[in-house]
Scaffold this active site. Structure first.
Site, PDB file in Angstrom:
ATOM      1  N   CYS A 132     -14.095  -6.738   2.411  1.00 28.05           N
ATOM      2  CA  CYS A 132     -15.452  -6.731   1.868  1.00 28.05           C
ATOM      3  C   CYS A 132     -15.638  -7.792   0.781  1.00 28.05           C
ATOM      4  O   CYS A 132     -16.519  -7.660  -0.078  1.00 28.05           O
ATOM      5  CB  CYS A 132     -15.797  -5.355   1.314  1.00 28.05           C
ATOM      6  SG  CYS A 132     -15.933  -4.102   2.583  1.00 28.05           S
ATOM      7  N   GLY A 133     -14.804  -8.816   0.760  1.00 30.51           N
ATOM      8  CA  GLY A 133     -15.044  -9.926  -0.167  1.00 30.51           C
ATOM      9  C   GLY A 133     -14.186  -9.926  -1.415  1.00 30.51           C
ATOM     10  O   GLY A 133     -14.451 -10.686  -2.344  1.00 30.51           O
ATOM     11  N   ASP A 174      -5.322  -7.908  -5.119  1.00 27.35           N
ATOM     12  CA  ASP A 174      -5.303  -6.604  -4.434  1.00 27.35           C
ATOM     13  C   ASP A 174      -4.943  -5.394  -5.287  1.00 27.35           C
ATOM     14  O   ASP A 174      -5.533  -4.341  -5.098  1.00 27.35           O
ATOM     15  CB  ASP A 174      -4.353  -6.692  -3.240  1.00 27.35           C
ATOM     16  CG  ASP A 174      -4.601  -5.627  -2.179  1.00 27.35           C
ATOM     17  OD1 ASP A 174      -5.768  -5.295  -1.951  1.00 27.35           O
ATOM     18  OD2 ASP A 174      -3.630  -5.142  -1.588  1.00 27.35           O
ATOM     19  N   LYS A 221       0.799  -1.206   0.000  1.00 22.48           N
ATOM     20  CA  LYS A 221       0.000   0.000   0.000  1.00 22.48           C
ATOM     21  C   LYS A 221       0.845   1.275   0.000  1.00 22.48           C
ATOM     22  O   LYS A 221       0.329   2.360  -0.180  1.00 22.48           O
ATOM     23  CB  LYS A 221      -0.985  -0.027   1.166  1.00 22.48           C
ATOM     24  CG  LYS A 221      -2.049  -1.108   1.009  1.00 22.48           C
ATOM     25  CD  LYS A 221      -2.674  -1.036  -0.345  1.00 22.48           C
ATOM     26  CE  LYS A 221      -3.939  -1.836  -0.560  1.00 22.48           C
ATOM     27  NZ  LYS A 221      -4.124  -3.072   0.108  1.00 22.48           N
ATOM     28  N   HIS A 279      -7.002  -0.417  -6.695  1.00 20.90           N
ATOM     29  CA  HIS A 279      -7.161  -1.375  -5.580  1.00 20.90           C
ATOM     30  C   HIS A 279      -8.140  -2.458  -6.049  1.00 20.90           C
ATOM     31  O   HIS A 279      -9.315  -2.439  -5.698  1.00 20.90           O
ATOM     32  CB  HIS A 279      -7.733  -0.615  -4.370  1.00 20.90           C
ATOM     33  CG  HIS A 279      -7.694  -1.395  -3.101  1.00 20.90           C
ATOM     34  ND1 HIS A 279      -8.626  -1.236  -2.107  1.00 20.90           N
ATOM     35  CD2 HIS A 279      -6.829  -2.340  -2.640  1.00 20.90           C
ATOM     36  CE1 HIS A 279      -8.340  -2.033  -1.091  1.00 20.90           C
ATOM     37  NE2 HIS A 279      -7.258  -2.719  -1.388  1.00 20.90           N
TER      38      HIS A 279
HETATM   39  C1  SPV Z   1      -6.106  -3.977   2.665  1.00 19.82           C
HETATM   40  O1  SPV Z   1      -6.401  -3.728   3.843  1.00 19.82           O
HETATM   41  O2  SPV Z   1      -6.722  -3.492   1.702  1.00 19.82           O
HETATM   42  C2  SPV Z   1      -5.010  -4.893   2.369  1.00 19.82           C
HETATM   43  C3  SPV Z   1      -4.048  -5.157   3.403  1.00 19.82           C
HETATM   44  O3  SPV Z   1      -4.904  -5.333   1.262  1.00 19.82           O
HETATM   45  S1  SPV Z   1      -3.093  -3.780   3.747  1.00 19.82           S
HETATM   46  O4  SPV Z   1      -1.730  -4.165   3.422  1.00 19.82           O
HETATM   47  O5  SPV Z   1      -3.272  -3.479   5.141  1.00 19.82           O
HETATM   48  O6  SPV Z   1      -3.524  -2.681   2.918  1.00 19.82           O
HETATM   49 MN    MN Z   2      -6.118  -4.147  -0.158  1.00 16.76          MN
END
Ligand code: SPV
Ligand code: MN
Length: 621
Positions: A272-273, A289, A229, A248
């Protein structure tokens, strides 16, 4: 890189001098030198693409205690601080030149931000080894990919990154002029459990100008794993500048008639799925992702940026999540984070098997009914507990698509959120603009444990990107709308809602999404007709009933259909009005946003006048 170019030469063991001398990139020399001087590591280790380096990082993580061994030889576990279990929105900031303010984004003046966070990083690695990893975001040889370098002092972070991304040291050796994204992380001081201690000084800052992220005093992967992220904030900025999309989204292939495979992306807020959709049994997983989508010869082509999955484990059970269950029990490598460990095995909430009453979890030594400092009962595992695995562990993986350097053609895009009372389970937009605005840019979703803070509050979450957005939302949407005009064949845009309730009861089972996917695939190829409503097209009963039978072996009744697909007219109007109000606050909102929202509000109002407040789909056909 001549190692002499780096001032503190004595911190490089001979093995690392050999590696560093292969690198000639001046920008890399400057980057690494700067952070060596600032953070003063005791030693430096460079992660190449060799199996030996992989093993070294994994072994060190265990030796140092950031991870622990489990009974299954390839399984390990990791804990984050009890208060470091999710992305920290409050301390995440986008650094802007002259402190420019951006709607919905926590910004800070660039120079001041760098000064603050680098102040916290001063001397922070004195007792540590600095790890330097070289990665590719996307297939190594793809023109759509980007490269990145991660500096961290956490073996767990580097280990996670090596599971989730492709290491690409060789590229840096062979392309001394390559540009790259820069990620700098230190977990800071840790306590006896090896979890970050100084959470009050936790900071996650993005320097878009410098293609760089800086993060400190945290371990949770969403705050630390640069390529995930953190890179995302930077690539959203790049995409806007260069006219492509960094999203995303999952990427999957849905099997259609004959040998047809239709590639679809899906944007859902965290928890959310999203992962459970792209891993639906018998379809083709490409990624869960992050995607880059670029236009090539009038076609939208997508790559998965990643090579693994960092997924939510809460509620994963054998019946509803066959493919995930299979991966977690296959004996392949897994890092379990923030679950309960008892007698060498991991346990998590609602896993569908008898649970132990004690063990070690994210709170430390744990017994059932234990309470935290705020008096809240601590469950077996955290709601945002996760698993980290390679995509290659999934039997449903579409390897060719994952490694396709040209990207796969995108024919559909799905947007979804956690919405208890407004959107039907599935609908198709009337056009690209209608889809971008009324589906993607209109997502509202109830908050989840993936972010620190209260859960269950409905929030605006355009494109499921709001927590990661680093640019002006109006300009971001303008780029999205314009992207469609470059395409000969625009992907169809759909909305889904898995969380519709009536009197607190979910109207759909978790597995029903398999049916919606097949219906969307058929729509893309014109194999089924649909019912036109003010919000777009919805399925006909006679088209989905047989899909429930053939895919899920379930009877799907007319009553269920009517309850799920009735048009909740007033709720929809209220929602569109809320969305319109939100965009009014953003001066750069493109006019298409108002046109599409007002158009839909008008159609809904006319329907309400003619047919009332709730309209059965059978009335509309
Ligand atoms: C999310 O929370 O959307 C993830 C994990 O994919 S994180 O690395 O926390 O963003
Ligand atoms: Mn994510």
């Amino acid at each position: 890189m001549k190692s002499s170019a780096i001032s503190e030469r004595d911190i490089f063991p001979p093995s690392e001098i050999e590696k560093i001398e292969l690198l000639e990139n001046q920008e890399l020399v400057n980057f690494v030198s700067h952070y060596i001087e600032l953070m003063e590591p005791k030693s430096v280790f460079l992660v190449t693409d060799s199996g030996a380096d992989y093993e070294y990082i994994r072994k060190k993580s265990l030796e140092y205690g950031e991870e622990g061994e489990l009974a299954s030889p390839n399984h390990t576990y990791h804990f984050d601080n009890y208060y470091d279990q999710a992305r920290d929105k409050e301390n995440t900031k986008v650094l802007t030149v002259n402190g420019e303010k951006l709607p919905f984004i926590n910004t800070m003046e660039r120079e001041a931000g760098i000064r603050e966070i680098e102040g916290l990083m001063k001397g922070i690695m004195r007792e540590r080894t600095m790890l330097i990893g070289f990665f590719s975001l996307g297939p190594k040889d793809s023109p759509l990919s980007l490269k990145g370098v991660q500096i961290t002092d956490s073996y767990y972070v580097m280990h996670s990154e090596m599971i989730l991304y492709r290491t690409d040291f060789d590229y840096f050796v062979n392309h001394p002029d390559t540009e790259f994204l820069k990620f700098v992380h230190s977990q800071g001081e840790v306590d006896s459990r090896k979890v970050s201690k100084n959470l009050k000084d936790r900071r996650i800052y993005f320097d878009l100008e410098g293609n760089r992220s800086l993060s400190v005093n945290t371990q949770y992967a969403g705050n630390t794993v640069g390529l995930k992220k953190l890179a995302f904030r930077v690539t959203i900025g790049r995409a806007l500048k260069e006219g492509w999309l960094s999203e995303h989204m999952f990427l999957m292939g849905v099997n259609g008639n004959g040998n047809r495979v239709t590639y679809i992306t899906g944007a859902f807020p965290s928890a959310c799925g999203k992962t459970s959709t792209c891993t639906v049994p018998s379809e083709r997983l490409v990624g869960d992702d992050l995607v880059f989508i670029k236009e090539r010869d009038g076609i939208a082509r997508a790559i998965n940026v990643e090579n693994g999955v960092f997924g939510i484990i809460d509620g994963v059970n054998e019946t509803d999540d066959g493919p995930l269950w299979e991966v977690l029990s296959s004996g392949d490598e897994v890092i379990f984070s923030n679950v309960l460990i008892n007698n060498g095995s991991p346990y998590w909430n609602e896993m569908g098997i008898p649970m132990p009453d004690f063990g070690e979890n994210h709170s430390g030594e744990w017994k059932r009914y234990n309470k935290d400092a705020e008096g809240k009962e601590i469950s077996h595992s955290h709601k945002n507990a996760r698993f980290t695995v390679k995509l290659s562990s999934f039997s449903g993986l579409d390897r060719t698509a994952l490694n396709d350097k040209h990207g796969v053609p995108v024919e559909g895009m799905i947007f979804g959120g956690r919405d208890s009372d407004t959107w039907p389970p599935v609908s198709e937009s009337l056009s690209w603009d209608h889809g971008v605005v009324n589906k993607g840019a209109s997502i509202e979703s109830e908050t989840t444990a993936a972010t620190l803070g209260k859960t269950g509050v409905r929030v605006f979450n355009a494109m499921s990107i709001m927590e990661f957005l680093s640019v002006d939302l109006g300009k971001y949407l303008e780029n999205y709308l314009k992207f469609g005009t470059k395409l000969k064949k625009q992907p169809r845009i759909f909305a889904v809602n898995y969380f519709l309730t009536e009197n607190g009861r979910f109207l759909n089972a978790k597995v029903d999404k398999a049916v919606w996917l097949k219906w969307m695939e058929k729509r893309i190829h014109g194999e089924v007709e649909a019912i036109l409503t003010p919000i777009g097209y919805i399925p006909k009963y006679e088209d989905i009933k047989p899909l429930f039978r053939s895919i899920l072996n379930k009877d799907y009744t007319m009553e269920q259909y009517e309850e799920q697909f009735k048009i909740r007219v007033s709720k929809l109007i209220e929602k569109d009005m809320r969305i319109k109000e939100t965009y009014k606050g953003i001066p750069t909102t493109p006019r298409e946003v108002y046109e599409e929202l007002e158009g839909e509000i008008g159609r809904l109002k006319r329907l309400r006048e003619q047919k009332g407040d709730t309209v059965s789909p059978t009335v509309l056909r």
